[in-house]
Design an enzyme around this catalytic site. Structure first.
Site, PDB file in Angstrom:
ATOM      1  CD1 TRP A  88       2.545  -0.002  -7.001  1.00 19.40           C
ATOM      2  CD2 TRP A  88       1.470   1.604  -8.166  1.00 19.40           C
ATOM      3  NE1 TRP A  88       1.671  -0.616  -7.868  1.00 19.40           N
ATOM      4  CE2 TRP A  88       1.007   0.342  -8.595  1.00 19.40           C
ATOM      5  CE3 TRP A  88       0.938   2.748  -8.748  1.00 19.40           C
ATOM      6  CZ2 TRP A  88       0.031   0.205  -9.586  1.00 19.40           C
ATOM      7  CZ3 TRP A  88      -0.025   2.620  -9.720  1.00 19.40           C
ATOM      8  CH2 TRP A  88      -0.476   1.362 -10.133  1.00 19.40           C
ATOM      9  CG  ASP A 130      -2.123   6.612  -5.374  1.00 21.39           C
ATOM     10  OD1 ASP A 130      -3.335   6.280  -5.359  1.00 21.39           O
ATOM     11  OD2 ASP A 130      -1.248   5.938  -5.948  1.00 21.39           O
ATOM     12  CB  ALA A 158      -4.386   2.702  -3.644  1.00 20.40           C
ATOM     13  CE  LYS A 176      -5.211  -1.887  -4.753  1.00 15.86           C
ATOM     14  NZ  LYS A 176      -4.121  -2.475  -5.446  1.00 15.86           N
TER      15      LYS A 176
HETATM   16  C1  LMR Z   1       0.132  -3.530  -5.998  1.00 14.60           C
HETATM   17  O1  LMR Z   1       0.916  -2.597  -5.772  1.00 14.60           O
HETATM   18  O2  LMR Z   1       0.425  -4.716  -5.841  1.00 14.60           O
HETATM   19  C2  LMR Z   1      -1.260  -3.192  -6.443  1.00 14.60           C
HETATM   20  O3  LMR Z   1      -1.425  -1.816  -6.488  1.00 14.60           O
HETATM   21  C3  LMR Z   1      -1.643  -3.856  -7.719  1.00 14.60           C
HETATM   22  C4  LMR Z   1      -0.928  -3.299  -8.891  1.00 14.60           C
HETATM   23  O4  LMR Z   1      -1.615  -2.991  -9.874  1.00 14.60           O
HETATM   24  O5  LMR Z   1       0.301  -3.179  -8.875  1.00 14.60           O
END
Ligand code: LMR
Length: 396
Positions: free
Chosen positions: A129, A210, A212, A245
């Site tokens: 990420w 993690d 999410a 989410k």
């Molecule tokens: C994403 O990866 O799009 C989400 O986790 C939102 C973010 O805060 O980046």
């Protein structure tokens, strides 16, 4: 003194939303930030969340402070949702803290690691990420990468991942995406998680999972298999949970850090540390989202309704994966079947940064600079246009 500051570049993910807002084309399609979208292209508040919210507000008689580690009911409910109702058989070994979103949980977990071992390096998947590296790095952790994904074959680099983990120094923290890998959508299967758990245990590494997107890949339990397999194999584990989410409460900033320790005494020490660290970061986490989730999960009818709606969301994303893969394969003459094998909101298209810009400028299709797309932004109404535009861009 502030004149020493320089302008920051746009956030790789949030910058896409900002550019999308400015585009006046009626044909524009937002495949940027990871939010769920329904058939109407909206990001709804789930029915059960709405009801829990109304009931919670009607019953709430005070907004006085709770504590730096937040709402104990929420903490216990979300820990059970993630670790399993038996808390992986290790209830007394757990330290829990409610946090401002999953990002807050990552930040608090990083602070705990730095407090335990200043200068420690955390090992993250390549890629990961876009916000993991600055978020964990700003907390004081060094960042190292382990191989994860082969962008030429669109498959996991499993053997290289495993052998890299197998060579790390004992005690090294390793960040793992529990499910719905962001940005690739490429997850490990149960056999692969079991092999990773064996290496983590044997090499005495410290997993930091993690979580999410629980419930948005397959279902709540299958998406948490990674955590439950690892929790049974290792003495210590951190889990950062986001409720953004799966409960659709993005802006309420609702998350949990769960730390599994080697016994009840270390759990009580870690719990005290989490309270102290949270006090210096945000003092108290925001209450609203956690109070809603606590109420929802503790009422069987609301919980069931939420699970039904969440399952629908996961099915819809997987349906859109098939739709996009088929249309993209037909439009481009290349094989995009791998998109169907991935899970969660994201897949990463094999596009160079210039092609990503071309998709935006020539076809009004918006995605992250690395080619990551939010599958939930696809719909039966826009898929032909998106596939044709992307096929065109891939020829350039
Ligand atoms: C994403 O990866 O799009 C989400 O986790 C939102 C973010 O805060 O980046």
């Amino acid at each position: 003194m502030l004149e020493t500051l320089t302008r920051v570049p746009p956030d790789p993910i949030l910058g896409v939303s900002a550019a999308f807002q400015k585009d006046e084309s009626p044909d524009k399609v937002d495949l940027g930030v990871g939010v769920y979208k329904d058939e109407a292209g909206k990001t709804p508040v789930p029915r059960a969340v709405k009801r829990a919210e109304q009931e919670m507000l009607a019953a709430q008689s005070s907004k006085t402070y709770l504590s730096p580690i937040g709402n104990p009911g929420f903490n216990a409910q979300v820990a059970a949702l993630t670790l399993g109702s038996d808390l992986a058989g290790r209830k007394s070994d757990l330290a829990l803290a409610q946090t401002p979103g999953g990002s807050g949980a990552l930040r608090l977990g990083a602070a705990l690691l730095v407090a335990a071992k200043p200068g420690a390096a955390i090992h993250v998947s390549d890629p990961t990420w876009a916000n993991h590296i600055p978020l964990l790095g700003n907390a004081g952790l060094q960042i190292e990468k382990y191989p994860y994904y082969n962008a030429s074959t669109n498959t996991l680099e499993f053997e290289r991942m495993l052998s890299t983990l197998d060579a790390l120094p004992a005690g090294s923290p390793v960040l793992l995406h529990a499910c719905c890998h962001n940005p690739t959508g490429q997850d490990l299967d149960v056999g692969q998680w079991t092999a990773v758990a064996e290496v983590l245990a044997r090499r005495r590494l410290l997993p930091f999972l993690d979580m999410a997107y629980q419930g948005l890949g397959e279902d709540l339990d299958r998406d948490a298999a990674s955590i439950r397999i690892i929790a049974r194999a290792v003495p210590e584990l951190l889990v950062a949970v986001s409720c953004s989410k799966n409960f659709g409460i993005y802006r309420e900033r609702t998350g949990l850090l769960a730390v599994l320790t080697a016994g009840s005494e270390p759990a009580s020490i870690v719990s005290g540390q989490l309270g102290r660290l949270a006090r210096t970061l945000w003092s108290m986490p925001p209450d609203h989202g956690a109070a809603v989730v606590d109420r929802l999960l503790s009422q069987p009818d609301l919980r069931q309704d939420w699970m039904t709606e969440l399952q629908h969301m996961a099915h819809r994303i997987n349906f859109l994966r098939t739709l996009l893969a088929d249309r993209l394969s037909a439009a481009s003459g290349r094989d995009f079947g791998w998109i169907k094998r991935q899970r969660g909101m994201f897949s990463r298209l094999p596009l160079a940064p210039e092609q990503v810009i071309l998709a935006r400028d020539a076809h009004h299709v918006y995605m992250a600079p690395d080619g990551r797309i939010n599958i939930a932004g696809i719909s039966p109404a826009n898929v032909e246009r998106v596939a044709a535009g992307l096929a065109e861009v891939m020829k350039q």
